[in-house]
Structure formats: structure tokens, C-alpha cells
Motif scaffolding. Structure first.
Motif, PDB file in Angstrom:
ATOM      1  N   LEU A 177      16.598  97.092   2.256  1.00 32.05           N
ATOM      2  CA  LEU A 177      17.218  98.389   2.486  1.00 32.05           C
ATOM      3  C   LEU A 177      17.216  98.749   3.972  1.00 32.05           C
ATOM      4  CD1 LEU A 177      18.494 100.925   1.242  1.00 32.05           C
ATOM      5  CD2 LEU A 177      16.192 101.853   1.025  1.00 32.05           C
ATOM      6  N   VAL A 178      16.094  98.535   4.632  1.00 34.46           N
ATOM      7  CA  VAL A 178      15.996  98.829   6.067  1.00 34.46           C
ATOM      8  C   VAL A 178      16.931  97.919   6.856  1.00 34.46           C
ATOM      9  CG1 VAL A 178      14.447  98.709   8.061  1.00 34.46           C
ATOM     10  CG2 VAL A 178      13.689  99.823   5.953  1.00 34.46           C
ATOM     11  N   ALA A 179      16.998  96.632   6.486  1.00 34.38           N
ATOM     12  CA  ALA A 179      17.881  95.700   7.184  1.00 34.38           C
ATOM     13  C   ALA A 179      19.349  96.095   7.008  1.00 34.38           C
ATOM     14  CB  ALA A 179      17.652  94.278   6.684  1.00 34.38           C
ATOM     15  N   ALA A 180      19.736  96.454   5.790  1.00 37.68           N
ATOM     16  CA  ALA A 180      21.129  96.851   5.543  1.00 37.68           C
ATOM     17  C   ALA A 180      21.475  98.142   6.284  1.00 37.68           C
ATOM     18  CB  ALA A 180      21.365  97.025   4.042  1.00 37.68           C
ATOM     19  N   ALA A 181      20.583  99.107   6.243  1.00 36.46           N
ATOM     20  CA  ALA A 181      20.826 100.369   6.960  1.00 36.46           C
ATOM     21  C   ALA A 181      20.876 100.119   8.464  1.00 36.46           C
ATOM     22  CB  ALA A 181      19.743 101.384   6.619  1.00 36.46           C
ATOM     23  N   GLY A 182      19.996  99.261   8.950  1.00 32.92           N
ATOM     24  CA  GLY A 182      19.999  98.926  10.377  1.00 32.92           C
ATOM     25  C   GLY A 182      21.292  98.250  10.796  1.00 32.92           C
ATOM     26  N   TRP A 183      21.774  97.311   9.969  1.00 32.08           N
ATOM     27  CA  TRP A 183      23.038  96.634  10.275  1.00 32.08           C
ATOM     28  C   TRP A 183      24.182  97.642  10.332  1.00 32.08           C
ATOM     29  CZ3 TRP A 183      24.709  92.207  12.137  1.00 32.08           C
ATOM     30  CH2 TRP A 183      26.060  91.921  12.030  1.00 32.08           C
ATOM     31  N   GLU A 184      24.258  98.517   9.355  1.00 32.53           N
ATOM     32  CA  GLU A 184      25.334  99.503   9.342  1.00 32.53           C
ATOM     33  C   GLU A 184      25.238 100.456  10.534  1.00 32.53           C
ATOM     34  OE1 GLU A 184      28.085  99.691   7.380  1.00 32.53           O
ATOM     35  OE2 GLU A 184      27.431  97.780   6.537  1.00 32.53           O
ATOM     36  N   LEU A 185      24.037 100.829  10.923  1.00 28.46           N
ATOM     37  CA  LEU A 185      23.859 101.695  12.088  1.00 28.46           C
ATOM     38  C   LEU A 185      24.309 100.997  13.363  1.00 28.46           C
ATOM     39  CD1 LEU A 185      22.829 104.382  13.223  1.00 28.46           C
ATOM     40  CD2 LEU A 185      20.581 103.325  13.448  1.00 28.46           C
ATOM     41  N   VAL A 186      23.935  99.732  13.516  1.00 28.42           N
ATOM     42  CA  VAL A 186      24.341  98.980  14.713  1.00 28.42           C
ATOM     43  C   VAL A 186      25.859  98.837  14.757  1.00 28.42           C
ATOM     44  CG1 VAL A 186      24.250  96.694  15.793  1.00 28.42           C
ATOM     45  CG2 VAL A 186      22.151  97.777  15.022  1.00 28.42           C
ATOM     46  N   THR A 187      26.487  98.555  13.610  1.00 27.10           N
ATOM     47  CA  THR A 187      27.947  98.416  13.601  1.00 27.10           C
ATOM     48  C   THR A 187      28.642  99.751  13.851  1.00 27.10           C
ATOM     49  OG1 THR A 187      28.099  98.670  11.197  1.00 27.10           O
ATOM     50  CG2 THR A 187      27.893  96.430  12.066  1.00 27.10           C
ATOM     51  N   LEU A 188      27.987 100.836  13.495  1.00 29.60           N
ATOM     52  CA  LEU A 188      28.546 102.158  13.770  1.00 29.60           C
ATOM     53  C   LEU A 188      28.539 102.435  15.268  1.00 29.60           C
ATOM     54  CD1 LEU A 188      29.612 104.774  12.454  1.00 29.60           C
ATOM     55  CD2 LEU A 188      27.265 105.595  12.450  1.00 29.60           C
ATOM     56  N   LEU A 189      27.505 101.962  15.940  1.00 30.59           N
ATOM     57  CA  LEU A 189      27.376 102.192  17.375  1.00 30.59           C
ATOM     58  C   LEU A 189      28.185 101.221  18.220  1.00 30.59           C
ATOM     59  CD1 LEU A 189      23.525 102.913  17.472  1.00 30.59           C
ATOM     60  CD2 LEU A 189      25.403 104.578  17.520  1.00 30.59           C
ATOM     61  N   HIS A 190      28.473 100.038  17.686  1.00 27.71           N
ATOM     62  CA  HIS A 190      29.215  99.013  18.424  1.00 27.71           C
ATOM     63  C   HIS A 190      30.465  98.634  17.649  1.00 27.71           C
ATOM     64  CE1 HIS A 190      25.872  98.486  21.188  1.00 27.71           C
ATOM     65  NE2 HIS A 190      25.074  98.447  20.143  1.00 27.71           N
TER      66      HIS A 190
ATOM     67  N   SER B   6      31.469  96.155   4.932  1.00 30.82           N
ATOM     68  CA  SER B   6      32.792  96.433   4.352  1.00 30.82           C
ATOM     69  C   SER B   6      33.865  95.580   5.013  1.00 30.82           C
ATOM     70  CB  SER B   6      33.173  97.889   4.531  1.00 30.82           C
ATOM     71  OG  SER B   6      32.150  98.727   4.127  1.00 30.82           O
ATOM     72  N   ASP B   7      33.803  95.458   6.340  1.00 36.04           N
ATOM     73  CA  ASP B   7      34.778  94.636   7.055  1.00 36.04           C
ATOM     74  C   ASP B   7      34.681  93.179   6.638  1.00 36.04           C
ATOM     75  OD1 ASP B   7      35.660  96.852   8.485  1.00 36.04           O
ATOM     76  OD2 ASP B   7      34.242  96.510  10.124  1.00 36.04           O
TER      77      ASP B   7
END
Length: 128
Positions: free
Chosen positions: A71-84, A91-92
């Protein structure tokens, strides 16, 4: 109203087919598909909540650590993709796989099957 596990499985299965057909026919990222998936997901989750109302949840303990890590890894990935903007989100990455209506319908049925499994799994250790 308390349903037997078999009745809950039947209800979840009965909801899966119309939901999959709606998702396949409405198309990607449409309001209709979002509404049908959200309503079906809420019905499946509500079935599970109603079946276990009043029960005390057992302590998760160390069994939950791998799930928490995912869960932390998935949320972290989505947060990083939101910022970059140059990094793809989950989803992409899934868009090419889910571009065909049949693939979307299959993914929807699998998602609902996972939800049905979660709400109908045994409450405690299964004894043979």
C-alpha cells in the motif's frame, strides 16, 4: 439482513455481469462506467459490511506488514507520478491493456471477483 456465504457469492456474481457489460459498452473514462463501477463496488462492500456487522475485528499483527508495504509503495508511486509529469502512473501503464472493451469487461469481473472473495472469505481459521 444477514446472507449466507453462498447467497453473498451469488449476489456478487449477479452484479458482475451487468457491471462488466456496462463498462464494456460505456467506454473508457466515461461517467457512466464510473457510476456503474462505483455503485457495484459499494453494493459488494455493503454486502460484506452487513454480513459482519457487530463483530470485533481480530488484530492483524505481523500478517499485515506485507500488505502495508504494498500500500505504501503504491501510494508512493502515485504521489511521485503526480509530482513528475514524465513518469507514467499505474493507470497510464494499464491503458494499453484495457483499451479493448472485452479486456475492460474481463478486468471488471476480476475486480469484482476479488471483492466478492474479500467479503465472503471465512471469518476465522478453517478447520477441516
Amino acid at each position: 439482513m444477514v446472507l449466507a456465504p453462498g447467497a453473498r457469492r451469488f449476489l456478487c456474481g449477479a452484479l458482475a455481469l451487468p457491471c462488466a457489460v456496462a463498462v464494456a459498452s460505456f467506454g473508457e473514462l466515461s461517467g457512466g462506467a464510473l457510476l456503474v463501477v462505483a455503485a457495484t463496488g459499494l453494493l459488494v462492500a455493503g454486502t460484506g459490511v452487513a454480513a459482519r456487522a457487530g463483530e470485533v475485528a481480530p488484530a492483524v499483527g505481523r500478517r499485515g506488514l506485507p500488505w502495508a508495504a504494498w500500500l505504501v509503495a503504491a501510494a508512493g508511486w502515485e504521489l511521485v507520478t503526480l509530482l513528475h509529469d514524465d513518469l507514467p502512473s499505474v493507470s497510464d501503464l494499464a491503458d494499453p491493456l484495457l483499451s479493448h472493451p472485452a479486456a475492460r469487461a474481463t478486468a471488471t469481473v476480476l475486480w469484482l471477483a476479488a471483492g466478492a472473495w474479500l467479503v465472503t472469505r471465512p471469518r476465522g481459521p478453517v478447520t477441516p
